[in-house]
Scaffold this motif. Structure first.
Motif, mmCIF file in Angstrom:
data_model
loop_
_atom_site.group_PDB
_atom_site.id
_atom_site.type_symbol
_atom_site.label_atom_id
_atom_site.label_comp_id
_atom_site.label_asym_id
_atom_site.label_seq_id
_atom_site.Cartn_x
_atom_site.Cartn_y
_atom_site.Cartn_z
ATOM 1 N N VAL A 251 53.549 -22.853 106.118
ATOM 2 C CA VAL A 251 54.877 -22.466 105.639
ATOM 3 C C VAL A 251 55.265 -21.095 106.184
ATOM 4 O O VAL A 251 56.404 -20.882 106.623
ATOM 5 N N VAL A 252 54.337 -20.151 106.166
ATOM 6 C CA VAL A 252 54.638 -18.810 106.684
ATOM 7 C C VAL A 252 54.940 -18.872 108.179
ATOM 8 O O VAL A 252 55.873 -18.221 108.664
ATOM 9 N N THR A 253 54.181 -19.681 108.918
ATOM 10 C CA THR A 253 54.437 -19.824 110.349
ATOM 11 C C THR A 253 55.810 -20.444 110.603
ATOM 12 O O THR A 253 56.573 -19.973 111.459
ATOM 13 N N GLY A 254 56.142 -21.510 109.870
ATOM 14 C CA GLY A 254 57.455 -22.119 110.038
ATOM 15 C C GLY A 254 58.590 -21.188 109.656
ATOM 16 O O GLY A 254 59.641 -21.175 110.300
ATOM 17 N N LEU A 255 58.379 -20.381 108.616
ATOM 18 C CA LEU A 255 59.413 -19.450 108.171
ATOM 19 C C LEU A 255 59.689 -18.379 109.220
ATOM 20 O O LEU A 255 60.847 -18.054 109.518
ATOM 21 N N LEU A 256 58.632 -17.822 109.805
ATOM 22 C CA LEU A 256 58.806 -16.721 110.751
ATOM 23 C C LEU A 256 59.121 -17.198 112.164
ATOM 24 O O LEU A 256 59.398 -16.365 113.037
ATOM 25 N N ARG A 257 59.087 -18.512 112.406
ATOM 26 C CA ARG A 257 59.527 -19.037 113.694
ATOM 27 C C ARG A 257 61.031 -19.298 113.728
ATOM 28 O O ARG A 257 61.581 -19.545 114.803
ATOM 29 N N ARG A 258 61.684 -19.236 112.598
ATOM 30 C CA ARG A 258 63.119 -19.500 112.541
ATOM 31 C C ARG A 258 63.890 -18.424 113.316
ATOM 32 O O ARG A 258 63.501 -17.251 113.330
ATOM 33 N N PRO A 259 65.004 -18.785 113.944
ATOM 34 C CA PRO A 259 65.803 -17.756 114.626
ATOM 35 C C PRO A 259 66.421 -16.750 113.661
ATOM 36 O O PRO A 259 66.672 -15.607 114.036
ATOM 37 N N ASP A 260 66.650 -17.166 112.407
ATOM 38 C CA ASP A 260 67.209 -16.261 111.393
ATOM 39 C C ASP A 260 66.125 -15.779 110.436
ATOM 40 O O ASP A 260 66.380 -15.564 109.254
ATOM 41 N N GLN A 261 64.913 -15.579 110.953
ATOM 42 C CA GLN A 261 63.791 -15.205 110.082
ATOM 43 C C GLN A 261 63.990 -13.827 109.450
ATOM 44 O O GLN A 261 63.390 -13.538 108.415
ATOM 45 N N ASP A 262 64.804 -12.956 110.060
ATOM 46 C CA ASP A 262 65.040 -11.648 109.457
ATOM 47 C C ASP A 262 65.687 -11.771 108.083
ATOM 48 O O ASP A 262 65.426 -10.964 107.180
#
Length: 423
Positions: free
Chosen positions: A134-145
């Motif tokens: 989940v953390v990997t998928g979250l921080l791979r998003r283009p809008d992860q900021d």
């Protein structure tokens, strides 16, 4: 009296059946008592959650929304039942509007995060594997900021929950651990955690909260399940058999790293009060008549990478998330390497201790503090990494620290305990 004598005579004549019946009744009584204690824990947690649900909200306010990523396969397929019995009632009684998303296969958590909509909180119900996905998928998003600012709750439902010991007080009771973690989400106290970005030459980056582990101790730990029949001696047996197959188990690695950066001050917890109108007018007039002198921009010096060749039995690149409340001068990751001159007896002894806590290293280990590092492995090294207890093929990687990237819910009791340990 005759009946009592007859009863004792019957028990003596059928002592095998009597012993078996006593064992069954004792185990049954112990099992029922455990179920009763679990029921009391659930009841106490639900009563506390009901108080959160009774709080009044303004007409324009909405109920808090939570997205739950649940891995039903965790804990040998018991995770769904554990969540429905221990965590879901607490969230419902507290008035939280939850959306449960269940994963069907390994790696689906990364894909699900691509489609997650904005939510008030994200709850991960599973083990280390689910958390890492989940953390990997979250921080791979283009809008992860934007999405990385969402507070995250972790409910330990897996067989291995490494991060849970940093966020909650753990016990020997699974029900107590789950209800305590769920209540800490409702209380709303959070703590920022560092994240490691691990990037290979071709693949997308993987993100870790605890660290990357590689070496002989890691390989021996993976084989522990093969020696389950040895009970408490299985850790020593696994490490001993590893030495029989090959010795010495030394690994060569070249580490290039950047020095640690100074940790910036924490942002204020409360917004400062606005100065009075007269004070603001006087300040503007002062800036108008005496404008501040602009300082020339500072010329940044080029960053120098340092290089070190390590010969080690195990390499561990870890964060400081084991004690996230500890005050630190630098934002850094730790590069820890055990020496290569252990004897077979020392290897078995140290390996048994690392089975309990792999983040602990001996006093003679090499420890480097860095903000980023690169690992260059020999071409024929092979083997696997453990990234938050998930297995990945060993290859040259670059590890970068993302300081205080995510915020996790934490219990106040655990925070106080960790603070007392640092004093």
């Amino acid at each position: 009296m005759a009946r009592v004598v007859k009863a004792f005579r019957t028990l003596r004549n059928h002592w095998k059946k009597s012993t078996f019946a006593v064992c069954v009744l004792s185990y049954g009584g112990y099992w029922l008592y455990g179920k009763h204690c679990d029921s009391l824990l659930r009841r106490e947690a639900c009563l506390e959650a009901r108080e959160f649900g009774r709080k009044q909200i303004m007409p324009q306010e909405q109920l808090r929304k939570a997205t739950v990523i649940l891995n039903p396969a965790a804990c040998n397929g018991k995770a769904n039942n554990l969540f429905e019995k221990n965590a879901a009632p607490i969230l419902h009684l507290a008035g939280v509007e939850i959306t449960i998303v269940k994963t069907d296969y390994e790696g689906q958590g990364k894909k699900l995060m691509e489609f997650m909509e904005q939510t008030d909180m994200l709850i991960i119900a599973g083990g280390d594997g689910t958390l890492q996905e989940v953390v990997t998928g979250l921080l791979r998003r283009p809008d992860q900021d934007i999405f990385s600012k969402t507070p995250i709750g972790f409910i330990p439902l897996g067989s291995c929950n490494t991060l849970s010991s940093s966020l909650h007080l753990l016990s020997d009771n699974k029900v107590k651990d789950i209800t305590s973690a769920t209540l800490s989400i409702l209380r709303g106290e959070t703590i920022p955690l560092d994240v490691l970005q691990i990037k290979g030459e071709k693949e997308q980056p993987v993100f870790a909260l605890m660290g990357l582990r590689w070496g002989a101790f890691r390989d021996a730990t993976v084989k522990l399940s093969k020696y389950w029949y040895l009970g408490p001696l299985k850790a020593k047996a696994a490490h001993w058999f590893c030495t029989l197959r090959e010795w010495p188990l030394v690994r060569e690695v070249k580490v290039t790293y950047l020095p640690a950066s100074v940790r910036p001050p924490d942002p204020p917890s409360q917004r400062p009060t606005r100065p009075s109108l007269l004070h603001r007018i006087a300040r503007r007039w002062n800036n108008y008549w005496s404008p501040p002198v602009e300082e020339p921009p500072k010329v940044e010096e080029p960053v120098q990478w340092e290089e070190q060749q390590l010969s080690t039995l195990e390499l561990f690149i870890k964060t400081h998330n084991k004690n996230p409340v500890e005050m630190r001068i630098n934002d850094s990751l730790m590069i820890c390497a055990e020496p290569d001159n252990f004897t077979v007896g020392e290897f078995i002894t140290v390996g048994s201790k690392k089975h309990e806590d792999p983040t602990e290293f001996t006093k003679v280990s090499t420890q480097l503090e860095a903000s980023a590092c690169r690992l260059q492995l020999p071409e024929d090294c092979g083997g696997f990494y453990d990234i938050d207890n998930e297995e990945y093929e060993a290859m040259p990687v670059e590890v970068t620290l993302l300081p205080r990237k995510l915020r996790f819910f934490m219990s106040a009791e655990r925070r106080e305990e960790l603070l007392s340990q640092t004093q």
